[in-house]
Scaffold this motif. Structure first.
Motif, PDB file in Angstrom:
ATOM      1  N   SER A  92      46.296  35.179  32.129  1.00 43.16           N
ATOM      2  CA  SER A  92      45.476  34.785  33.265  1.00 43.16           C
ATOM      3  C   SER A  92      43.993  35.049  32.993  1.00 43.16           C
ATOM      4  CB  SER A  92      45.933  35.544  34.513  1.00 43.16           C
ATOM      5  OG  SER A  92      45.176  35.164  35.636  1.00 43.16           O
ATOM      6  N   ALA A  93      43.699  36.215  32.448  1.00 43.51           N
ATOM      7  CA  ALA A  93      42.310  36.590  32.163  1.00 43.51           C
ATOM      8  C   ALA A  93      41.675  35.654  31.144  1.00 43.51           C
ATOM      9  CB  ALA A  93      42.237  38.034  31.679  1.00 43.51           C
ATOM     10  N   GLN A  96      39.847  32.901  32.865  1.00 43.66           N
ATOM     11  CA  GLN A  96      38.915  33.281  33.928  1.00 43.66           C
ATOM     12  C   GLN A  96      37.539  33.631  33.362  1.00 43.66           C
ATOM     13  OE1 GLN A  96      41.242  36.575  35.407  1.00 43.66           O
ATOM     14  NE2 GLN A  96      42.061  35.357  37.100  1.00 43.66           N
ATOM     15  N   ASP A  97      36.537  33.632  34.254  1.00 41.15           N
ATOM     16  CA  ASP A  97      35.233  34.129  33.833  1.00 41.15           C
ATOM     17  C   ASP A  97      35.327  35.650  33.706  1.00 41.15           C
ATOM     18  OD1 ASP A  97      34.873  35.382  36.372  1.00 41.15           O
ATOM     19  OD2 ASP A  97      33.807  33.659  37.169  1.00 41.15           O
ATOM     20  N   ARG A  99      33.978  38.233  35.174  1.00 41.06           N
ATOM     21  CA  ARG A  99      34.136  39.052  36.386  1.00 41.06           C
ATOM     22  C   ARG A  99      35.598  39.033  36.863  1.00 41.06           C
ATOM     23  NH1 ARG A  99      30.295  40.927  39.496  1.00 41.06           N
ATOM     24  NH2 ARG A  99      28.784  39.486  38.599  1.00 41.06           N
ATOM     25  N   ASP A 100      36.168  37.846  36.975  1.00 38.43           N
ATOM     26  CA  ASP A 100      37.554  37.752  37.424  1.00 38.43           C
ATOM     27  C   ASP A 100      38.512  38.338  36.395  1.00 38.43           C
ATOM     28  OD1 ASP A 100      36.791  36.592  39.807  1.00 38.43           O
ATOM     29  OD2 ASP A 100      37.110  34.540  39.112  1.00 38.43           O
ATOM     30  N   TRP A 103      38.662  42.102  36.689  1.00 38.86           N
ATOM     31  CA  TRP A 103      39.475  42.541  37.826  1.00 38.86           C
ATOM     32  C   TRP A 103      40.957  42.305  37.582  1.00 38.86           C
ATOM     33  CZ3 TRP A 103      38.096  45.949  41.108  1.00 38.86           C
ATOM     34  CH2 TRP A 103      36.756  46.106  41.447  1.00 38.86           C
ATOM     35  N   THR A 104      41.309  41.185  36.971  1.00 43.05           N
ATOM     36  CA  THR A 104      42.711  40.907  36.670  1.00 43.05           C
ATOM     37  C   THR A 104      43.274  41.957  35.720  1.00 43.05           C
ATOM     38  OG1 THR A 104      42.436  38.531  37.011  1.00 43.05           O
ATOM     39  CG2 THR A 104      44.264  39.214  35.593  1.00 43.05           C
ATOM     40  N   SER A 107      43.526  45.389  37.329  1.00 46.07           N
ATOM     41  CA  SER A 107      44.673  45.435  38.227  1.00 46.07           C
ATOM     42  C   SER A 107      45.958  45.754  37.457  1.00 46.07           C
ATOM     43  CB  SER A 107      44.804  44.103  38.965  1.00 46.07           C
ATOM     44  OG  SER A 107      45.939  44.104  39.782  1.00 46.07           O
TER      45      SER A 107
END
Length: 120
Positions: A92-93, A96-97, A99-100, A103-104, A107
């Motif tokens: 998933s990461a 993503q950019d 920042r996201d 966080w992913t 988490s």
């Protein structure tokens, strides 16, 4: 420290009664339970990643978290459900950019930490 009663015979020993006990300055650290290596590793990763993120190095933080999770996969010591969690987070990461992604990945790290604490 003063010796208040010298040369007290106790069994086959000689004991000296003193009026104080010397304690090391780092006694609290010595008595604190030590985390298992995997948990300590995750704590260190987060402790280094948080200031990176907060100081604006979001890409560096995301990379730190990514490398840590990839290292966990290489160690092959995670249970199957955590291994799948890490793989999903990394996949998933990667889409993503920064920042996201940070966080992913964080988490996933936090979930492993929570799972670990519940086992102990």
């Amino acid at each position: 420290i003063n010796i208040s009663k010298p040369d007290q015979i106790v069994g086959n020993a000689v004991v000296h009664q003193i009026d104080a006990v010397i304690l090391p300055d780092n006694l609290a650290d010595l008595l604190r339970p030590q985390l298992p290596p995997l948990r300590r590793f995750l704590e260190d990763v987060v402790a280094q990643g948080v200031p990176q993120y907060n100081n604006g190095d979001i890409q560096g933080c995301a990379q730190r978290y990514q490398q840590a999770l990839e290292a966990l996969l290489l160690l092959e010591q995670l249970p199957a459900d955590q291994t799948e969690l890490v793989r999903r987070a990394l996949a998933s990461a990667s889409r993503q950019d920064a920042r996201d992604a940070a966080w992913t990945l964080r988490s996933a790290i936090d979930q492993i930490r929570v799972d670990f604490d519940q086992e102990v």
